[in-house]
Write an enzyme that holds these catalytic residues in place. Sequence first.
Site, PDB file in Angstrom:
ATOM      1  N   THR A 159       0.854  -1.186   0.000  1.00 26.16           N
ATOM      2  CA  THR A 159       0.000   0.000   0.000  1.00 26.16           C
ATOM      3  C   THR A 159       0.891   1.237   0.000  1.00 26.16           C
ATOM      4  O   THR A 159       2.116   1.132  -0.044  1.00 26.16           O
ATOM      5  CB  THR A 159      -0.918   0.029   1.235  1.00 26.16           C
ATOM      6  N   CYS A 160       0.279   2.414   0.092  1.00 29.93           N
ATOM      7  CA  CYS A 160       1.079   3.637   0.098  1.00 29.93           C
ATOM      8  C   CYS A 160       1.919   3.762   1.362  1.00 29.93           C
ATOM      9  O   CYS A 160       2.929   4.469   1.372  1.00 29.93           O
ATOM     10  CB  CYS A 160       0.179   4.865  -0.065  1.00 29.93           C
ATOM     11  N   PRO A 192     -10.176   2.043   8.449  1.00 30.24           N
ATOM     12  CA  PRO A 192     -10.750   0.798   7.942  1.00 30.24           C
ATOM     13  C   PRO A 192     -10.242   0.379   6.572  1.00 30.24           C
ATOM     14  O   PRO A 192     -10.421  -0.760   6.173  1.00 30.24           O
ATOM     15  CB  PRO A 192     -12.247   1.130   7.883  1.00 30.24           C
ATOM     16  N   GLN A 246      -7.513  -3.574   1.742  1.00 23.58           N
ATOM     17  CA  GLN A 246      -6.255  -3.751   1.013  1.00 23.58           C
ATOM     18  C   GLN A 246      -5.628  -5.107   1.313  1.00 23.58           C
ATOM     19  O   GLN A 246      -5.071  -5.754   0.422  1.00 23.58           O
ATOM     20  CB  GLN A 246      -5.298  -2.611   1.364  1.00 23.58           C
ATOM     21  N   ALA A 281      -9.413   7.294  -9.185  1.00 23.26           N
ATOM     22  CA  ALA A 281     -10.811   6.957  -8.888  1.00 23.26           C
ATOM     23  C   ALA A 281     -10.897   5.664  -8.092  1.00 23.26           C
ATOM     24  O   ALA A 281     -11.898   4.958  -8.148  1.00 23.26           O
ATOM     25  CB  ALA A 281     -11.617   6.841 -10.184  1.00 23.26           C
ATOM     26  N   GLY A 282      -9.852   5.389  -7.339  1.00 21.23           N
ATOM     27  CA  GLY A 282      -9.828   4.187  -6.511  1.00 21.23           C
ATOM     28  C   GLY A 282     -10.522   4.392  -5.185  1.00 21.23           C
ATOM     29  O   GLY A 282     -11.186   5.412  -4.949  1.00 21.23           O
ATOM     30  N   THR A 316      -9.365   5.046  -2.180  1.00 23.52           N
ATOM     31  CA  THR A 316      -8.924   6.191  -1.382  1.00 23.52           C
ATOM     32  C   THR A 316      -9.569   7.480  -1.862  1.00 23.52           C
ATOM     33  O   THR A 316     -10.078   8.274  -1.054  1.00 23.52           O
ATOM     34  CB  THR A 316      -7.387   6.324  -1.435  1.00 23.52           C
TER      35      THR A 316
END
Length: 416
Positions: free
Chosen positions: A49-50, A111, A116, A186-187, A189
């Site tokens: 993830t980020c 959450p 993820q 447009a995910g 997040t």
Amino acid sequence: MSLVAIGINHKTATVDLREKVAFSPDKIHDAMKSLASRTRSGEAVIVSTCNRTELYCNNGDETDIIEWLEEYHGLEHQDVAPCLYNYHGQEAVRHLMRVASGLDSLILGEPQILGQVKQAFVKAKEAGTVALTIDRLFQNTFSVAKKVRTETEIGAAAVSVAFAAVSMAKHIFSSLSTTKVLLIGAGETIELVAKHLKDNGVASMVVANRTLERAQSMCEEFNATAITLAQIPDFLPKADIVISSTASPLPILGKGMVEKALKQRRHQPMLLVDIAVPRDIEPEVADLDDAFLYTVDDLHSIIEQNKASRKEAAEQAELITEEQSHLFMEWVRSLESVDSIREYRSQSMAIKDELVERALNKLAQGGDTEQVLVELANRLTNRLIHAPTQALTVASRQGDLNTLGQLRTALGLDKN
């Protein structure tokens, strides 16, 4: 079995290093197959993830896994090793449960991480790198994360990196009711960002995405305008706030594009929040006088406030993960006992088959039935009690009363 978790996150490494060890969605399938080939069980899951990249393996060697990570990304050991953490056995299990429950997140209790982790698990199953142990580990982890959310207040007024980004915008702009926002991506997040912006009464939103259809689908819910990434230069000058989160391997916004937009805005300030890893916005944008660029590493004040308000809930959640990780390891150990029992039973059956075959041959040759049966019983008894007799003898000679007592109990010698 040996469960291993090796990773790097927002607490151990800067965004520069995190983006170097991140796995892009289009490469993670092959990466998991490659990693799994370095384990004895062929089981591996990569969570990227980020804010973190973590490798979960069953029956893998820690040193070999780290070497694989460095080789895969072409990184030097001295640059990566100081920022890595590793867990084994129950600690690896508990770490995954803490991660999925939001206890190890940049924003405590967020959450989004559960989704993820679930996505990473699905991709691992598609890659064929999931078997019994890893499957059970992740299924249990999802149940634990649900238990944490339902039995504690960790999920009350749930927040995320998206929430923090909008909170920062509210802090800089006294009101969002007159601000225009450009969202890039447009995910999940960005969808959360849009929800928080809508809840705070933002004036207007534009969503830019590589796939226009996905952006249009999201915009219907939030009454926003959908555009392609190629149209960003036309809409950027109108944006007071830019929030970006894509999976692009290269920056979406460069210094030149932002500088041109600021000139068209007559140097009205622009807030840019980059919550992507790798970064969507060139770091040099921060050098522009009227551009205020923030990354996920700049959200610490909001995060600390969040941690303080959720401390009690987190303590309750920690107890749940501790208990559940212990229960999972009991299951793992039960698997090991099953293997031992199966092996012992197989060994005993082999002895029985050997001696029965010998007895049948003697009977076929005209041997006395009673004598053959007595001999069979004696030989079978001697062969079966040989190993426990040796163990009792060794424990007695060594004065190992603890082992001697355990053996007596196991053999039922203390029942009378």
